[in-house]
Design a protein around this motif. Structure first.
Motif, PDB file in Angstrom:
ATOM      1  N   SER A 181      -1.493  12.840  -0.021  1.00 25.32           N
ATOM      2  CA  SER A 181      -0.082  12.573  -0.338  1.00 25.32           C
ATOM      3  C   SER A 181       0.555  11.763   0.770  1.00 25.32           C
ATOM      4  O   SER A 181       0.169  11.842   1.928  1.00 25.32           O
ATOM      5  N   GLY A 182       1.575  10.983   0.391  1.00 26.84           N
ATOM      6  CA  GLY A 182       2.314  10.132   1.317  1.00 26.84           C
ATOM      7  C   GLY A 182       1.685   8.757   1.408  1.00 26.84           C
ATOM      8  O   GLY A 182       0.510   8.560   1.080  1.00 26.84           O
ATOM      9  N   GLY A 183       2.505   7.793   1.814  1.00 26.20           N
ATOM     10  CA  GLY A 183       1.974   6.468   2.142  1.00 26.20           C
ATOM     11  C   GLY A 183       1.532   5.606   0.982  1.00 26.20           C
ATOM     12  O   GLY A 183       0.747   4.675   1.172  1.00 26.20           O
ATOM     13  N   VAL A 184       2.003   5.907  -0.235  1.00 25.68           N
ATOM     14  CA  VAL A 184       1.602   5.048  -1.360  1.00 25.68           C
ATOM     15  C   VAL A 184       2.767   4.193  -1.866  1.00 25.68           C
ATOM     16  O   VAL A 184       2.659   3.528  -2.879  1.00 25.68           O
ATOM     17  N   SER A 185       3.886   4.247  -1.119  1.00 28.06           N
ATOM     18  CA  SER A 185       5.051   3.493  -1.569  1.00 28.06           C
ATOM     19  C   SER A 185       5.075   2.122  -0.882  1.00 28.06           C
ATOM     20  O   SER A 185       4.030   1.623  -0.446  1.00 28.06           O
ATOM     21  N   VAL A 186       6.249   1.526  -0.754  1.00 31.98           N
ATOM     22  CA  VAL A 186       6.322   0.154  -0.243  1.00 31.98           C
ATOM     23  C   VAL A 186       6.874   0.090   1.181  1.00 31.98           C
ATOM     24  O   VAL A 186       7.306  -0.961   1.641  1.00 31.98           O
ATOM     25  N   GLY A 187       6.841   1.236   1.903  1.00 28.72           N
ATOM     26  CA  GLY A 187       7.322   1.242   3.280  1.00 28.72           C
ATOM     27  C   GLY A 187       6.351   0.511   4.210  1.00 28.72           C
ATOM     28  O   GLY A 187       5.183   0.295   3.873  1.00 28.72           O
ATOM     29  N   VAL A 216      -3.117   0.860   1.382  1.00 32.80           N
ATOM     30  CA  VAL A 216      -3.949  -0.158   2.021  1.00 32.80           C
ATOM     31  C   VAL A 216      -5.365   0.388   2.241  1.00 32.80           C
ATOM     32  O   VAL A 216      -6.367  -0.294   2.003  1.00 32.80           O
ATOM     33  N   ALA A 217      -5.426   1.661   2.676  1.00 34.03           N
ATOM     34  CA  ALA A 217      -6.734   2.289   2.912  1.00 34.03           C
ATOM     35  C   ALA A 217      -7.532   2.355   1.619  1.00 34.03           C
ATOM     36  O   ALA A 217      -8.735   2.038   1.597  1.00 34.03           O
ATOM     37  N   LEU A 218      -6.861   2.747   0.551  1.00 36.05           N
ATOM     38  CA  LEU A 218      -7.549   2.851  -0.738  1.00 36.05           C
ATOM     39  C   LEU A 218      -8.043   1.477  -1.187  1.00 36.05           C
ATOM     40  O   LEU A 218      -9.138   1.347  -1.743  1.00 36.05           O
ATOM     41  N   ASP A 219      -7.249   0.465  -0.941  1.00 34.49           N
ATOM     42  CA  ASP A 219      -7.661  -0.906  -1.263  1.00 34.49           C
ATOM     43  C   ASP A 219      -8.959  -1.249  -0.563  1.00 34.49           C
ATOM     44  O   ASP A 219      -9.853  -1.863  -1.122  1.00 34.49           O
ATOM     45  N   ARG A 220      -9.060  -0.797   0.677  1.00 33.30           N
ATOM     46  CA  ARG A 220     -10.213  -1.163   1.494  1.00 33.30           C
ATOM     47  C   ARG A 220     -11.489  -0.437   1.062  1.00 33.30           C
ATOM     48  O   ARG A 220     -12.567  -1.020   1.088  1.00 33.30           O
ATOM     49  N   ILE A 221     -11.340   0.848   0.682  1.00 35.47           N
ATOM     50  CA  ILE A 221     -12.562   1.634   0.463  1.00 35.47           C
ATOM     51  C   ILE A 221     -12.890   1.890  -0.996  1.00 35.47           C
ATOM     52  O   ILE A 221     -13.886   2.523  -1.307  1.00 35.47           O
ATOM     53  N   SER A 222     -12.045   1.418  -1.910  1.00 35.94           N
ATOM     54  CA  SER A 222     -12.310   1.780  -3.303  1.00 35.94           C
ATOM     55  C   SER A 222     -13.177   0.747  -3.990  1.00 35.94           C
ATOM     56  O   SER A 222     -13.278  -0.401  -3.581  1.00 35.94           O
ATOM     57  N   GLU A 223     -13.799   1.220  -5.029  1.00 43.18           N
ATOM     58  CA  GLU A 223     -14.735   0.420  -5.810  1.00 43.18           C
ATOM     59  C   GLU A 223     -13.935  -0.438  -6.779  1.00 43.18           C
ATOM     60  O   GLU A 223     -13.100   0.066  -7.504  1.00 43.18           O
ATOM     61  N   GLY A 224     -14.189  -1.713  -6.815  1.00 42.43           N
ATOM     62  CA  GLY A 224     -13.472  -2.574  -7.745  1.00 42.43           C
ATOM     63  C   GLY A 224     -11.985  -2.538  -7.447  1.00 42.43           C
ATOM     64  O   GLY A 224     -11.574  -2.402  -6.309  1.00 42.43           O
ATOM     65  N   PRO A 240       5.564   6.116  -7.666  1.00 43.46           N
ATOM     66  CA  PRO A 240       4.376   5.448  -7.110  1.00 43.46           C
ATOM     67  C   PRO A 240       3.149   6.342  -7.196  1.00 43.46           C
ATOM     68  O   PRO A 240       3.237   7.561  -7.055  1.00 43.46           O
ATOM     69  N   MET A 241       2.035   5.746  -7.483  1.00 39.77           N
ATOM     70  CA  MET A 241       0.777   6.508  -7.586  1.00 39.77           C
ATOM     71  C   MET A 241      -0.359   5.529  -7.332  1.00 39.77           C
ATOM     72  O   MET A 241      -0.313   4.405  -7.814  1.00 39.77           O
ATOM     73  N   ALA A 242      -1.325   5.984  -6.558  1.00 41.74           N
ATOM     74  CA  ALA A 242      -2.494   5.134  -6.330  1.00 41.74           C
ATOM     75  C   ALA A 242      -3.726   5.896  -6.778  1.00 41.74           C
ATOM     76  O   ALA A 242      -3.818   7.112  -6.600  1.00 41.74           O
ATOM     77  N   PHE A 243      -4.645   5.168  -7.385  1.00 39.37           N
ATOM     78  CA  PHE A 243      -5.871   5.814  -7.836  1.00 39.37           C
ATOM     79  C   PHE A 243      -7.032   4.852  -7.622  1.00 39.37           C
ATOM     80  O   PHE A 243      -6.928   3.670  -7.925  1.00 39.37           O
ATOM     81  N   GLY A 244      -8.108   5.366  -7.083  1.00 36.97           N
ATOM     82  CA  GLY A 244      -9.282   4.521  -6.918  1.00 36.97           C
ATOM     83  C   GLY A 244     -10.545   5.353  -6.887  1.00 36.97           C
ATOM     84  O   GLY A 244     -10.502   6.567  -6.669  1.00 36.97           O
ATOM     85  N   LEU A 245     -11.674   4.688  -7.153  1.00 36.99           N
ATOM     86  CA  LEU A 245     -12.970   5.351  -7.013  1.00 36.99           C
ATOM     87  C   LEU A 245     -13.589   4.844  -5.723  1.00 36.99           C
ATOM     88  O   LEU A 245     -13.638   3.636  -5.482  1.00 36.99           O
ATOM     89  N   LEU A 246     -14.053   5.784  -4.906  1.00 31.96           N
ATOM     90  CA  LEU A 246     -14.604   5.410  -3.603  1.00 31.96           C
ATOM     91  C   LEU A 246     -15.849   4.547  -3.790  1.00 31.96           C
ATOM     92  O   LEU A 246     -16.716   4.865  -4.612  1.00 31.96           O
ATOM     93  N   ARG A 247     -15.929   3.479  -3.030  1.00 32.74           N
ATOM     94  CA  ARG A 247     -17.079   2.581  -3.111  1.00 32.74           C
ATOM     95  C   ARG A 247     -18.351   3.373  -2.790  1.00 32.74           C
ATOM     96  O   ARG A 247     -18.381   4.158  -1.866  1.00 32.74           O
ATOM     97  N   GLY A 248     -19.375   3.167  -3.571  1.00 40.87           N
ATOM     98  CA  GLY A 248     -20.646   3.866  -3.331  1.00 40.87           C
ATOM     99  C   GLY A 248     -20.752   5.125  -4.157  1.00 40.87           C
ATOM    100  O   GLY A 248     -21.521   5.190  -5.098  1.00 40.87           O
ATOM    101  N   SER A 249     -19.925   6.120  -3.842  1.00 45.86           N
ATOM    102  CA  SER A 249     -20.063   7.422  -4.525  1.00 45.86           C
ATOM    103  C   SER A 249     -19.297   7.492  -5.845  1.00 45.86           C
ATOM    104  O   SER A 249     -19.587   8.347  -6.680  1.00 45.86           O
TER     105      SER A 249
END
Ligand code: AMP
Ligand code: MG
Length: 415
Positions: free
Chosen positions: A244-250, A257-265, A279-288
């Protein structure tokens, strides 16, 4: 902004149920069966008495009252070779196997025990008070279908059939962490400008309440490398991560940004057309391919976002067919004012059942996304559609947060 339906679809469509594991029955409550469970044999396994009384031949009682000679006594669990012949009876207890020769049981209340005989006062029909073999379950019957949510009754039925374990869907192990330079752990002294972390305790509890296994991974600072490291470190031991936290535009919203870096696709960062929990961020971790949910930091938003996205996702992964909380149409006891803003509002409400069992709602308090006290008081989330609001006496669809804990309708139950 994207509609809630689309946002949910974007998340749920990327998830699949976890694998199956065999677990002892004692650990299977509230899991989902991953196999059809068939009865290996009949239940009950033999014909037995449904009453304390006398096993006898029904033809002997046609002209009751009649005296029968007592040739034995049978307790539940006792094996016996006794045979009931013409003019004879066997004293029998509930659950004891029906002796050969007998075809019925006369309940003890309709008899008088004499010296070595019993007076049967009334005629007894063939089969009376006899539970036949297989009357509950026949050999080969489907006891529990794959996909069934296992409740106490299912576990009893499986145990009754002789099995000690069952193949079930694995429940997700969920890592929960908070991000924010302002956060300190509960119990720690607050330095100026710091606040206690509210989201981890409530999100860990929501995961646990959903029947999944939660681990508390603590607080991470608003630092890109640390967030990436925390997420990557949690991945090998978990099936999902909730942060939780850090998914808005602050300026310091680094989770996105972290999710952008480590997520698949394509990591999905969404502005969902709801209030709270936009705001909500969702990603699948690259690799797993491990799903990571980035929830808003505001405590109410985090909890509402959990209800809208995380809980249904975890349930999908655990094999549940029903993903959402129960929803009902409820009468409003107060006005629910609002202004058009293109969003669905999720109003925290107190729910009560009236004397007719109808559901009523009123706001549970201040509706700011930081006002956790009103969320704590809430029994439900009322879905207030975009527009000018609804007046008292109108109806709203309500998601019940813990239907099992609602006070019963006054006067409806007979006790
Ligand atoms: P953020 O989503 O990080 O921009 O945070 C939005 C608001 O929620 C800010 O006021 C934060 O201080 C607050 N917040 C973020 N995380 C938490 C938390 N774990 N517990 C309590 N408040 C939080
Ligand atoms: Mg923050």
């Amino acid at each position: 902004m994207i509609p809630l339906r689309e946002a949910r679809q974007a998340v749920l469509s990327q998830l699949t149920p976890l694998g199956a594991v065999r677990v002892p029955l004692a650990s299977a409550l509230a899991t989902v069966a991953a196999e059809d469970v068939l009865a290996p044999g009949p239940v009950p396994p033999f014909a037995n008495s449904a009453m304390d009384g006398y096993a006898l031949r029904s033809v002997d009682t046609v002209a009751a009252p009649v005296d029968l000679r007592v040739v034995g006594t049978l307790a539940a669990g006792q094996e016996s070779a006794v045979v009931v012949g013409p003019g004879e009876a066997v004293r029998i207890m509930t659950g004891a196997a029906l002796p050969n020769g007998a075809d019925a049981v006369c309940m003890v209340e309709r008899t008088q025990a004499l010296d070595g005989t019993v007076l049967v006062e009334v005629p007894v029909c063939a089969g009376e008070h006899v539970r036949l073999a297989g009357e509950d379950v026949r050999a080969g019957d489907l006891l529990v279908a794959e996909g069934t949510l296992l409740g106490p009754g299912h576990l009893g039925v499986i145990a009754n059939s002789g099995a000690t374990s069952v193949l079930v869907r694995r429940r997700p192990r969920v890592a929960v962490l908070s991000t924010g330079d302002e956060l300190v752990n509960e119990g720690e002294r607050l330095a100026p400008a710091k606040i206690h972390d509210a989201n981890r305790p409530s999100l860990v509890a929501l995961v646990t309440q959903s029947g999944m296994a939660a681990s508390d991974l603590g607080i991470v600072a608003d630092d890109l490398d640390r967030i990436v490291a925390a997420l990557a470190g949690a991945a090998p031991h978990h099936d999902a991560i909730v942060v939780s936290g850090g998914v808005s535009v602050g300026d310091f919203d680094m989770v996105r940004v972290a999710l952008d870096r480590i997520s698949e696709g394509a990591m999905q960062w969404m502005q969902v057309a709801v209030k709270p929990a936009k705001p909500m961020a969702f990603g699948l971790l690259r690799g797993s391919g491990l799903p990571i949910f980035g929830l808003p930091g505001n405590p109410v938003s985090a909890m509402v976002s959990f209800e809208l996205f995380v809980r249904p996702s975890l349930r999908l992964m655990a094999g549940h067919r029903v993903l959402d909380r129960p929803s009902v149409r409820a009468w409003t006891d107060e006005d629910f004012p609002r202004r058009p803003d293109g969003k669905l509002h999720l109003v925290r409400v107190c729910v009560r059942l009236d004397a007719d069992g109808r559901v009523h709602v009123r706001p549970s308090g201040g509706q700011g996304s930081h006002q956790l006290s009103a969320m704590a008081r809430a029994d439900g989330l009322a879905l207030l559609p975009d527009g000018e609001g609804v007046a008292r006496g109108d109806r709203l669809v309500v998601l019940l947060l813990d239907a099992g804990e609602l006070a019963p309708a006054p006067g409806l139950l007979p006790w």
